[in-house]
Design a protein around this motif. Structure first.
Motif, short mmCIF file in Angstrom:
data_model
loop_
_atom_site.label_atom_id
_atom_site.label_comp_id
_atom_site.label_asym_id
_atom_site.label_seq_id
_atom_site.Cartn_x
_atom_site.Cartn_y
_atom_site.Cartn_z
N PHE A 1 -28.09 42.00 -10.73
CA PHE A 1 -27.20 41.00 -11.30
C PHE A 1 -27.02 41.37 -12.76
N VAL A 2 -25.78 41.57 -13.16
CA VAL A 2 -25.46 42.04 -14.50
C VAL A 2 -24.77 40.94 -15.28
N VAL A 3 -25.28 40.65 -16.47
CA VAL A 3 -24.65 39.68 -17.36
C VAL A 3 -23.68 40.46 -18.24
N ILE A 4 -22.40 40.10 -18.16
CA ILE A 4 -21.36 40.78 -18.92
C ILE A 4 -20.66 39.76 -19.79
N ARG A 5 -20.52 40.07 -21.08
CA ARG A 5 -19.83 39.21 -22.04
C ARG A 5 -18.72 40.00 -22.70
N ALA B 1 -30.15 32.28 -16.11
CA ALA B 1 -30.89 31.75 -17.26
C ALA B 1 -30.52 32.50 -18.54
N TYR B 2 -30.39 33.82 -18.44
CA TYR B 2 -30.03 34.61 -19.61
C TYR B 2 -28.59 34.30 -20.06
N ASP B 3 -27.70 34.15 -19.09
CA ASP B 3 -26.31 33.82 -19.39
C ASP B 3 -26.23 32.46 -20.09
N LYS B 4 -27.01 31.50 -19.61
CA LYS B 4 -27.04 30.17 -20.24
C LYS B 4 -27.58 30.26 -21.67
N MET B 5 -28.62 31.07 -21.86
CA MET B 5 -29.18 31.26 -23.20
C MET B 5 -28.14 31.85 -24.14
N LEU B 6 -27.33 32.79 -23.65
CA LEU B 6 -26.26 33.36 -24.46
C LEU B 6 -25.20 32.32 -24.79
N ASP B 7 -24.91 31.42 -23.83
CA ASP B 7 -23.97 30.32 -24.10
C ASP B 7 -24.49 29.43 -25.22
N ILE B 8 -25.78 29.11 -25.17
CA ILE B 8 -26.38 28.28 -26.22
C ILE B 8 -26.29 28.99 -27.56
N GLU C 1 -26.01 35.41 -36.17
CA GLU C 1 -26.12 35.77 -34.75
C GLU C 1 -27.58 35.92 -34.34
N LYS C 2 -28.37 36.58 -35.17
CA LYS C 2 -29.80 36.76 -34.87
C LYS C 2 -30.51 35.41 -34.81
N LEU C 3 -30.22 34.54 -35.78
CA LEU C 3 -30.84 33.23 -35.82
C LEU C 3 -30.44 32.41 -34.60
N SER C 4 -29.17 32.44 -34.24
CA SER C 4 -28.69 31.72 -33.06
C SER C 4 -29.38 32.21 -31.80
N PHE C 5 -29.52 33.52 -31.68
CA PHE C 5 -30.18 34.11 -30.51
C PHE C 5 -31.65 33.69 -30.48
N TYR C 6 -32.30 33.70 -31.64
CA TYR C 6 -33.71 33.30 -31.71
C TYR C 6 -33.89 31.84 -31.31
N LEU C 7 -33.07 30.96 -31.87
CA LEU C 7 -33.17 29.54 -31.55
C LEU C 7 -32.90 29.29 -30.07
N SER D 1 -33.26 31.41 -27.57
CA SER D 1 -34.31 31.98 -26.72
C SER D 1 -35.62 31.22 -26.84
N ASN D 2 -35.75 30.38 -27.86
CA ASN D 2 -36.94 29.55 -28.04
C ASN D 2 -36.59 28.07 -27.98
N LYS D 3 -35.60 27.74 -27.15
CA LYS D 3 -35.07 26.37 -27.13
C LYS D 3 -36.10 25.33 -26.75
N ASP D 4 -37.03 25.66 -25.87
CA ASP D 4 -38.03 24.67 -25.46
C ASP D 4 -38.93 24.27 -26.63
N ASP D 5 -39.38 25.24 -27.40
CA ASP D 5 -40.18 24.95 -28.59
C ASP D 5 -39.36 24.19 -29.62
N LEU D 6 -38.11 24.58 -29.80
CA LEU D 6 -37.23 23.91 -30.76
C LEU D 6 -37.00 22.45 -30.36
N LEU D 7 -36.75 22.21 -29.08
CA LEU D 7 -36.54 20.85 -28.61
C LEU D 7 -37.78 19.98 -28.84
N ALA D 8 -38.96 20.55 -28.62
CA ALA D 8 -40.19 19.80 -28.86
C ALA D 8 -40.32 19.44 -30.34
N LEU D 9 -39.99 20.37 -31.21
CA LEU D 9 -40.04 20.10 -32.65
C LEU D 9 -39.04 19.03 -33.04
N LEU D 10 -37.84 19.08 -32.48
CA LEU D 10 -36.81 18.10 -32.80
C LEU D 10 -37.17 16.71 -32.28
#
Length: 92
Positions: A7-11, A27-34, A55-61, A63-72
């Motif tokens: 399965f290939v994710v293409i953007r 899951a990866y495609d959804k993370m890229l959407d976020i 872009e790097k910060l957006s990707f980091y946030l 990819s770590n959305k669960d930790d970020l949500l807990a902090l928020l």
């Protein structure tokens, strides 16, 4: 003869990542959407951040959305997890 399903994710016509399961690819495609949705949010801030760093910060946030949500939600500390392997961010 071996048959392998991939399965290939293409953007925007660019192959981002290849997976062996649809669940991982979705899951990866959804993370890229976020990450894509976070870019304009970060750019609206008064911070002067280079486009590549946004872009790097957006990707980091994303990819770590669960930790970020807990902090928020008011969590005081994020559990320590082993560092993830760094992936080269391609233009999302």
């Amino acid at each position: 003869m071996t048959v392998v399903t991939q399965f290939v994710v293409i953007r925007e016509g660019v192959e981002k990542m290849t997976f062996t399961s649809k669940k991982e690819a979705d899951a990866y495609d959804k993370m890229l959407d976020i990450a894509d949705n976070l870019i304009p949010f970060i750019e609206k801030s008064d911070l002067e951040i280079a486009e590549n760093d946004v872009e790097k910060l957006s990707f980091y946030l994303a990819s770590n959305k669960d930790d970020l949500l807990a902090l928020l939600k008011g969590a005081s500390a994020v559990k320590q997890t082993p560092p993830k392997t760094k992936r080269k961010l391609e233009a999302a």
